[in-house]
Structure formats: structure tokens, C-alpha cells
Write a protein that holds these residues in place. Structure first.
Motif, PDB file in Angstrom:
ATOM      1  N   PHE A  41     -27.331  11.240   0.998  1.00 15.41           N
ATOM      2  CA  PHE A  41     -26.214  11.981   0.639  1.00 15.41           C
ATOM      3  C   PHE A  41     -26.715  13.039  -0.008  1.00 15.41           C
ATOM      4  CE2 PHE A  41     -25.021   7.505   1.306  1.00 15.41           C
ATOM      5  CZ  PHE A  41     -23.961   7.582   2.162  1.00 15.41           C
ATOM      6  N   ASP A  42     -25.779  14.308  -0.062  1.00 11.88           N
ATOM      7  CA  ASP A  42     -26.087  15.385  -1.088  1.00 11.88           C
ATOM      8  C   ASP A  42     -25.284  15.208  -2.204  1.00 11.88           C
ATOM      9  OD1 ASP A  42     -23.256  15.952  -0.437  1.00 11.88           O
ATOM     10  OD2 ASP A  42     -23.638  17.315   1.123  1.00 11.88           O
ATOM     11  N   GLU A  92     -17.647   6.343   1.110  1.00 10.56           N
ATOM     12  CA  GLU A  92     -16.470   5.588   1.584  1.00 10.56           C
ATOM     13  C   GLU A  92     -16.206   5.615   3.105  1.00 10.56           C
ATOM     14  OE1 GLU A  92     -13.227   7.071  -0.810  1.00 10.56           O
ATOM     15  OE2 GLU A  92     -14.151   7.129  -2.637  1.00 10.56           O
ATOM     16  N   THR A  93     -16.482   6.587   3.761  1.00  9.96           N
ATOM     17  CA  THR A  93     -16.135   6.681   4.877  1.00  9.96           C
ATOM     18  C   THR A  93     -17.281   5.948   5.848  1.00  9.96           C
ATOM     19  OG1 THR A  93     -16.895   8.714   5.335  1.00  9.96           O
ATOM     20  CG2 THR A  93     -14.655   8.467   5.107  1.00  9.96           C
ATOM     21  N   VAL A  94     -18.425   6.102   5.309  1.00  5.96           N
ATOM     22  CA  VAL A  94     -19.466   5.474   6.106  1.00  5.96           C
ATOM     23  C   VAL A  94     -19.464   4.173   5.809  1.00  5.96           C
ATOM     24  CG1 VAL A  94     -22.470   4.909   6.062  1.00  5.96           C
ATOM     25  CG2 VAL A  94     -21.346   7.154   5.556  1.00  5.96           C
ATOM     26  N   ALA A  95     -19.087   3.429   4.804  1.00  5.30           N
ATOM     27  CA  ALA A  95     -18.847   1.925   4.609  1.00  5.30           C
ATOM     28  C   ALA A  95     -17.752   1.617   5.449  1.00  5.30           C
ATOM     29  CB  ALA A  95     -18.635   1.894   3.063  1.00  5.30           C
ATOM     30  N   GLN A  96     -16.630   2.361   5.810  1.00  4.52           N
ATOM     31  CA  GLN A  96     -15.789   2.000   6.626  1.00  4.52           C
ATOM     32  C   GLN A  96     -16.188   1.770   8.204  1.00  4.52           C
ATOM     33  OE1 GLN A  96     -12.471   4.902   5.943  1.00  4.52           O
ATOM     34  NE2 GLN A  96     -11.974   3.908   3.949  1.00  4.52           N
ATOM     35  N   THR A 140     -20.385  11.607  10.865  1.00  2.11           N
ATOM     36  CA  THR A 140     -20.729  13.006  11.018  1.00  2.11           C
ATOM     37  C   THR A 140     -21.394  13.613   9.645  1.00  2.11           C
ATOM     38  OG1 THR A 140     -18.593  13.007  12.235  1.00  2.11           O
ATOM     39  CG2 THR A 140     -19.527  15.261  11.675  1.00  2.11           C
ATOM     40  N   ILE A 141     -22.687  13.901   9.771  1.00  2.00           N
ATOM     41  CA  ILE A 141     -23.381  14.818   8.770  1.00  2.00           C
ATOM     42  C   ILE A 141     -22.445  15.632   8.294  1.00  2.00           C
ATOM     43  CG2 ILE A 141     -25.409  16.093   8.381  1.00  2.00           C
ATOM     44  CD1 ILE A 141     -27.036  14.325  10.398  1.00  2.00           C
ATOM     45  N   GLY A 142     -22.570  15.909   7.090  1.00  2.00           N
ATOM     46  CA  GLY A 142     -21.815  16.984   6.185  1.00  2.00           C
ATOM     47  C   GLY A 142     -20.394  16.604   6.026  1.00  2.00           C
ATOM     48  N   GLN A 143     -19.884  15.629   6.723  1.00  2.00           N
ATOM     49  CA  GLN A 143     -18.285  15.599   6.661  1.00  2.00           C
ATOM     50  C   GLN A 143     -18.124  13.995   5.856  1.00  2.00           C
ATOM     51  OE1 GLN A 143     -16.231  15.869  10.375  1.00  2.00           O
ATOM     52  NE2 GLN A 143     -14.357  15.013   9.766  1.00  2.00           N
TER      53      GLN A 143
END
Length: 155
Positions: free
Chosen positions: A102-103, A55-59, A48-51
Motif C-alpha cells: 500500500f502507498d 478496506e476494499t481489498v479485505a472485502q 485494482t492497483i491505485g484504486q
């Protein structure tokens, strides 16, 4: 009697060629090679963009094969499919590049997918002072050929 023996010999000779031809055809058939990893659109739909964060992307989709050059820049997933045909140079049949940006808060700001059709050949800039005229191709070939001697060819 000789005709029958001659025909049997010819028949056996033909059947002996079948395994040889099968090996030849198998050696000439294209071999596919797959390198790298790029997440599927289904996998990316979970991000989810902005959320989501790094770490969560890697998971969710795994660690990338490479990151951006600068600290805090995006992640890049690269997958290439190659076809190899015998002695010929391998040919790239597909390439997928997934870029996740990433921002400043380390949250996903953008997800992009690029294919082989999106690629461009770019020339890298070299920061070298021009040393003047360069020798032509033929002069380079003759210079290399002039470096060989009979002693270097014999072993």
C-alpha cells in the motif's frame, strides 16, 4: 477329508490377511495437510492497483493472515501444502505467498505472488557478542549423557 479342511483353513487365513493389509496400505499412504490462505489469481484480478484500499481489498479477497511489522506496511497471505508419510517428517510440497503493498494514501501500490521455488533460506542476524569458541558436537553429547543417572531413568 483332511486335505479339504486344510485347504479351507489356508483359504480363510489368506482372506483374513486382506483387511490387515488394507489397513497397513492406508496407514502408509501420504496424507495432505493445508495451512493458511492465499487468494487465487482470479480473486486478485478484482483488485485494482491505485484504486483499491485496505478496506476494499479485505472485502474482495479477505483479511490477511499477517500484516507487515511496521504500521502502514503491506499485507501477506500465506498458504502451505504439506505431505505427511507415516513416521517421516512432513514435507512441504507447495507454498504461496501473496504480498499486497500500500502507498502513503493507503491504496494498493503492488501485488506480488511468490511460490516455494522463489523462497530462499536466510540466516537471521543475532545481535549477540561472540562468547568465544563453542564446544564441539561430541563434547555437547557427552555433557548431556553425563547428566543422566539411574534414578532419573527409573520411574
Amino acid at each position: 477329508m483332511m486335505d479339504r479342511a486344510n485347504q479351507t483353513g489356508k483359504s480363510l487365513g489368506r482372506w483374513a490377511l486382506v483387511p490387515v493389509m488394507a489397513v497397513f496400505v492406508a496407514a502408509c499412504s501420504p496424507m495432505m495437510e493445508y495451512h493458511g490462505y492465499a487468494p487465487t489469481d482470479t480473486d486478485l484480478a478484482e483488485v485494482t492497483i491505485g484504486q483499491d484500499t485496505r478496506e476494499t481489498v479485505a472485502q474482495k479477497v479477505g483479511q490477511p493472515g499477517m500484516g507487515g511489522v511496521m504500521e502502514g506496511s503491506g499485507w501477506f497471505y500465506v498458504q502451505s501444502d504439506w505431505r505427511r508419510r507415516g513416521w517421516r517428517a512432513p514435507e512441504e510440497t507447495d507454498r504461496q505467498v501473496v504480498a499486497i503493498s500500500f502507498d502513503l494514501r493507503d491504496r494498493v501500490s503492488n501485488i506480488e505472488r511468490f511460490g516455494l521455488e522463489d523462497g530462499e533460506v536466510i540466516s537471521l542476524s543475532r545481535r549477540v557478542t561472540d562468547s568465544g569458541p563453542r564446544p564441539g558436537v561430541l563434547s555437547q553429547v557427552f555433557r548431556v549423557l553425563g547428566q543422566f543417572s539411574a534414578a532419573s531413568l527409573g520411574g
